[in-house]
Motif scaffolding. Structure first.
Motif, PDB file in Angstrom:
ATOM      1  N   ALA A   1      54.447 -36.958 -38.474  1.00  0.00           N
ATOM      2  CA  ALA A   1      54.159 -37.890 -37.376  1.00  0.00           C
ATOM      3  C   ALA A   1      53.749 -37.453 -36.061  1.00  0.00           C
ATOM      4  N   GLU A   2      53.857 -36.093 -35.928  1.00  0.00           N
ATOM      5  CA  GLU A   2      53.054 -35.413 -34.649  1.00  0.00           C
ATOM      6  C   GLU A   2      51.636 -35.400 -34.885  1.00  0.00           C
ATOM      7  N   ILE A   3      51.125 -35.244 -35.967  1.00  0.00           N
ATOM      8  CA  ILE A   3      49.752 -35.373 -36.350  1.00  0.00           C
ATOM      9  C   ILE A   3      49.079 -36.804 -36.041  1.00  0.00           C
ATOM     10  N   VAL A   4      49.886 -37.759 -36.426  1.00  0.00           N
ATOM     11  CA  VAL A   4      49.600 -39.252 -36.631  1.00  0.00           C
ATOM     12  C   VAL A   4      49.442 -39.607 -35.062  1.00  0.00           C
ATOM     13  N   ASP A   5      50.659 -39.321 -34.143  1.00  0.00           N
ATOM     14  CA  ASP A   5      50.569 -39.360 -32.915  1.00  0.00           C
ATOM     15  C   ASP A   5      49.654 -38.861 -32.176  1.00  0.00           C
ATOM     16  N   LYS A   6      49.064 -37.484 -32.463  1.00  0.00           N
ATOM     17  CA  LYS A   6      47.957 -36.923 -31.681  1.00  0.00           C
ATOM     18  C   LYS A   6      46.638 -37.498 -31.903  1.00  0.00           C
ATOM     19  N   LEU A   7      46.267 -37.973 -33.374  1.00  0.00           N
ATOM     20  CA  LEU A   7      45.296 -38.746 -33.613  1.00  0.00           C
ATOM     21  C   LEU A   7      45.123 -39.967 -33.006  1.00  0.00           C
ATOM     22  N   ASN A   8      46.489 -40.728 -33.027  1.00  0.00           N
ATOM     23  CA  ASN A   8      46.509 -42.128 -32.138  1.00  0.00           C
ATOM     24  C   ASN A   8      46.093 -41.832 -30.830  1.00  0.00           C
ATOM     25  N   LYS A   9      46.711 -40.986 -30.101  1.00  0.00           N
ATOM     26  CA  LYS A   9      46.342 -40.566 -28.620  1.00  0.00           C
ATOM     27  C   LYS A   9      44.883 -40.316 -28.297  1.00  0.00           C
ATOM     28  N   GLU A  10      44.341 -39.736 -29.044  1.00  0.00           N
ATOM     29  CA  GLU A  10      43.000 -39.283 -29.047  1.00  0.00           C
ATOM     30  C   GLU A  10      41.943 -40.257 -29.211  1.00  0.00           C
ATOM     31  N   ILE A  11      42.276 -41.238 -30.205  1.00  0.00           N
ATOM     32  CA  ILE A  11      41.481 -42.532 -30.634  1.00  0.00           C
ATOM     33  C   ILE A  11      41.670 -43.567 -29.803  1.00  0.00           C
ATOM     34  N   ASN A  12      42.858 -43.563 -28.997  1.00  0.00           N
ATOM     35  CA  ASN A  12      43.009 -44.630 -28.064  1.00  0.00           C
ATOM     36  C   ASN A  12      42.252 -44.346 -26.695  1.00  0.00           C
ATOM     37  N   ALA A  13      42.278 -42.898 -26.574  1.00  0.00           N
ATOM     38  CA  ALA A  13      41.723 -42.291 -25.108  1.00  0.00           C
ATOM     39  C   ALA A  13      40.055 -42.582 -25.416  1.00  0.00           C
ATOM     40  N   ALA A  14      39.708 -42.317 -26.561  1.00  0.00           N
ATOM     41  CA  ALA A  14      38.089 -42.674 -26.776  1.00  0.00           C
ATOM     42  C   ALA A  14      37.791 -43.987 -26.603  1.00  0.00           C
ATOM     43  N   LEU A  15      38.883 -45.163 -27.068  1.00  0.00           N
ATOM     44  CA  LEU A  15      38.351 -46.408 -27.199  1.00  0.00           C
ATOM     45  C   LEU A  15      38.574 -46.903 -25.466  1.00  0.00           C
ATOM     46  N   ALA A  16      39.265 -46.181 -24.922  1.00  0.00           N
ATOM     47  CA  ALA A  16      39.482 -46.799 -23.406  1.00  0.00           C
ATOM     48  C   ALA A  16      38.077 -46.174 -22.681  1.00  0.00           C
ATOM     49  N   ASP A  17      37.492 -45.447 -23.035  1.00  0.00           N
ATOM     50  CA  ASP A  17      36.487 -44.860 -22.368  1.00  0.00           C
ATOM     51  C   ASP A  17      35.353 -45.955 -21.975  1.00  0.00           C
ATOM     52  N   PRO A  18      34.974 -46.241 -20.850  1.00  0.00           N
ATOM     53  CA  PRO A  18      33.698 -47.415 -20.638  1.00  0.00           C
ATOM     54  C   PRO A  18      32.672 -47.485 -21.510  1.00  0.00           C
ATOM     55  N   LYS A  19      32.026 -46.245 -21.725  1.00  0.00           N
ATOM     56  CA  LYS A  19      30.797 -46.294 -22.347  1.00  0.00           C
ATOM     57  C   LYS A  19      31.156 -46.565 -23.990  1.00  0.00           C
ATOM     58  N   MET A  20      32.293 -46.088 -24.611  1.00  0.00           N
ATOM     59  CA  MET A  20      32.679 -46.603 -25.898  1.00  0.00           C
ATOM     60  C   MET A  20      32.791 -48.152 -25.755  1.00  0.00           C
ATOM     61  N   LYS A  21      33.469 -48.563 -25.120  1.00  0.00           N
ATOM     62  CA  LYS A  21      33.891 -50.154 -24.682  1.00  0.00           C
ATOM     63  C   LYS A  21      32.700 -50.692 -24.875  1.00  0.00           C
ATOM     64  N   ALA A  22      31.722 -50.450 -23.996  1.00  0.00           N
ATOM     65  CA  ALA A  22      30.370 -51.075 -23.808  1.00  0.00           C
ATOM     66  C   ALA A  22      29.588 -50.927 -24.956  1.00  0.00           C
ATOM     67  N   ARG A  23      29.433 -49.794 -25.911  1.00  0.00           N
ATOM     68  CA  ARG A  23      28.667 -49.700 -27.109  1.00  0.00           C
ATOM     69  C   ARG A  23      29.282 -50.689 -28.016  1.00  0.00           C
ATOM     70  N   LEU A  24      30.368 -50.490 -28.151  1.00  0.00           N
ATOM     71  CA  LEU A  24      31.211 -51.529 -29.198  1.00  0.00           C
ATOM     72  C   LEU A  24      30.736 -53.102 -28.842  1.00  0.00           C
ATOM     73  N   ALA A  25      31.169 -53.376 -27.624  1.00  0.00           N
ATOM     74  CA  ALA A  25      30.694 -54.696 -27.062  1.00  0.00           C
ATOM     75  C   ALA A  25      29.342 -55.089 -27.428  1.00  0.00           C
ATOM     76  N   ASP A  26      28.373 -54.149 -27.321  1.00  0.00           N
ATOM     77  CA  ASP A  26      26.837 -54.268 -27.696  1.00  0.00           C
ATOM     78  C   ASP A  26      26.893 -54.626 -29.251  1.00  0.00           C
ATOM     79  N   LEU A  27      27.708 -54.119 -29.761  1.00  0.00           N
ATOM     80  CA  LEU A  27      27.663 -54.198 -31.375  1.00  0.00           C
ATOM     81  C   LEU A  27      28.498 -55.485 -31.927  1.00  0.00           C
ATOM     82  N   GLY A  28      29.061 -56.250 -30.857  1.00  0.00           N
ATOM     83  CA  GLY A  28      29.850 -57.598 -31.100  1.00  0.00           C
ATOM     84  C   GLY A  28      31.271 -57.341 -31.482  1.00  0.00           C
ATOM     85  N   GLY A  29      31.651 -55.931 -31.065  1.00  0.00           N
ATOM     86  CA  GLY A  29      32.919 -55.556 -31.351  1.00  0.00           C
ATOM     87  C   GLY A  29      33.960 -55.854 -30.047  1.00  0.00           C
ATOM     88  N   THR A  30      35.395 -55.779 -30.301  1.00  0.00           N
ATOM     89  CA  THR A  30      36.221 -55.760 -29.400  1.00  0.00           C
ATOM     90  C   THR A  30      37.182 -54.570 -29.492  1.00  0.00           C
TER      91      THR A  30
END
Length: 81
Positions: free
Chosen positions: A20-49
């Motif tokens: 669980a601690e590894i799953v939680d760490k992965l989740n935390k890091e992935i959510n942090a990456a997804l919160a990055d404005p550049k990542m959000k913009a890139r995904l939006a450019d690709l039609g993603g949400t």
């Protein structure tokens, strides 16, 4: 068919026995990456949400989708080759 919409999501999975601690760490890091404005913009450019969430959220989504589409498969009489 009313009430059904086909879409897709990308997610990250791990083996069932992953601690669980590894799953939680992965989740935390992935959510942090997804919160990055550049990542959000890139995904939006690709039609993603971005839909960040918890492992439980994603597990519920998978379970709900499996149940929903199983009904369609049964109703249509679809069989695996």
């Amino acid at each position: 068919m009313p009430g059904y919409e086909a879409s897709f999501r990308f997610g990250v999975g791990a083996p069932k026995a992953t601690p669980a601690e590894i799953v939680d760490k992965l989740n935390k890091e992935i959510n942090a990456a997804l919160a990055d404005p550049k990542m959000k913009a890139r995904l939006a450019d690709l039609g993603g949400t971005v839909l960040a969430g918890s492992p439980a959220d994603f597990g519920k989504f998978i379970a709900d989708e499996t149940e929903k589409w199983a009904k369609v498969i049964k109703f249509a009489g679809i069989k695996a080759d």
